[in-house]
Structure formats: C-alpha cells, structure tokens
Write a protein that holds these residues in place. Structure first.
Motif, PDB file in Angstrom:
ATOM      1  N   ARG A   1     -77.537   0.758  82.658  1.00 29.61           N
ATOM      2  CA  ARG A   1     -77.232   1.879  83.275  1.00 29.61           C
ATOM      3  C   ARG A   1     -78.246   3.058  83.663  1.00 29.61           C
ATOM      4  N   LYS A   2     -79.237   2.940  83.030  1.00 25.67           N
ATOM      5  CA  LYS A   2     -80.583   3.756  83.323  1.00 25.67           C
ATOM      6  C   LYS A   2     -81.136   3.239  84.584  1.00 25.67           C
TER       7      LYS A   2
ATOM      8  N   SER B   1     -81.518   5.273  88.321  1.00 21.96           N
ATOM      9  CA  SER B   1     -82.790   5.386  88.808  1.00 21.96           C
ATOM     10  C   SER B   1     -82.709   5.140  90.311  1.00 21.96           C
TER      11      SER B   1
ATOM     12  N   CYS C   1     -87.592   8.750  83.015  1.00 21.09           N
ATOM     13  CA  CYS C   1     -87.067   9.718  82.649  1.00 21.09           C
ATOM     14  C   CYS C   1     -85.805  10.267  83.175  1.00 21.09           C
ATOM     15  N   LEU C   2     -85.595   9.713  84.471  1.00 23.11           N
ATOM     16  CA  LEU C   2     -84.458  10.043  85.472  1.00 23.11           C
ATOM     17  C   LEU C   2     -84.499  11.483  86.039  1.00 23.11           C
TER      18      LEU C   2
ATOM     19  N   ASN D   1     -88.228  -0.688  89.195  1.00 22.36           N
ATOM     20  CA  ASN D   1     -87.284  -0.695  88.070  1.00 22.36           C
ATOM     21  C   ASN D   1     -87.575  -2.065  87.162  1.00 22.36           C
TER      22      ASN D   1
END
Ligand code: ZN
Length: 118
Positions: free
Chosen positions: A2-3, A7, A16-17, A115
């Motif tokens: 999800r992160k 991003s 840290c988004l 990512n």
C-alpha cells in the motif's frame, strides 16, 4: 504494498510518504515547464532520492515496460473495440499515443524505479 502504491500515485517520498518526489504532481506540467526535474532529497525526512550517481538511468527499463503495456492497450482498444482493421493506421495511433504518454511514463518510471530500491 500500500505504501508503494501511495508513493507512486501521490508523487511522495517512498520512506515517509510526506515530501514530494517531483516538484509538481502533474507529469505534463512537470515535464514541459521543469524539464522533468526531481527534488534532490525529501523535504520531510532528508532521504536522498538519487541512491547512487546515474541511479535513474535504470528507470528506462520501467519506462520501456510501461510503453509496451500502453502500446498493447492502444492496439486492443483500436482493433477490438473501435474495429479499426488498417494495421498502418493502428501503428500510427500507437505511435501518437505513446508520444503523448511520454511525460506520464517518464514520471511513473522514475517513481516505480525508486520504489524498487527504497
Ligand atoms: Zn521522506
């Protein structure tokens, strides 16, 4: 997972988004008015985006995969949905579509590439 998606979709730092990756979140505005520049590091956590010199050259692989993906989508839409049977016209459509998508694939390619390794 999800992160990573947040991003990529929201143009944010993968750690840290919060801080932006590109200066502006609109890929076309960023490409035409800021030459696709990225920020050197996150404004929130100071994470340096360029992990090593020339790090973003690798994003061309992601860019290529995205271009092939969009090309296949344009082909399927023009051949099966729009029922265009001229292969020359379909090739022209794919070429124009990919030209218009260059800022978008550039933008996504860099975010996805970062990512992978962040
Ligand atoms: Zn950050």
């Amino acid at each position: 997972m999800r992160k990573i998606l947040l991003s990529i979709v929201k143009n944010k730092c993968p750690k840290c988004l919060k801080g932006n990756f590109f200066i502006y979140s609109n890929p076309y505005y960023n490409c035409f008015f800021h030459r696709g520049e990225i920020l050197k590091k996150c404004s929130n956590c100071n994470f340096e985006y360029e992990l090593e010199p020339g790090f973003f050259w690798g994003s061309m692989y992601v860019n290529y995969a995205l271009s092939v993906f969009f090309g296949i989508i344009i082909f399927f839409v023009s051949y099966f949905i729009l029922k265009i049977e001229s292969i020359i016209f379909i090739i022209i459509l794919i070429s124009l579509g990919l030209l218009l998508l260059i800022p978008f694939t550039y933008y996504l390619g860099r975010l996805i590439w970062l990512n992978f390794f962040a």
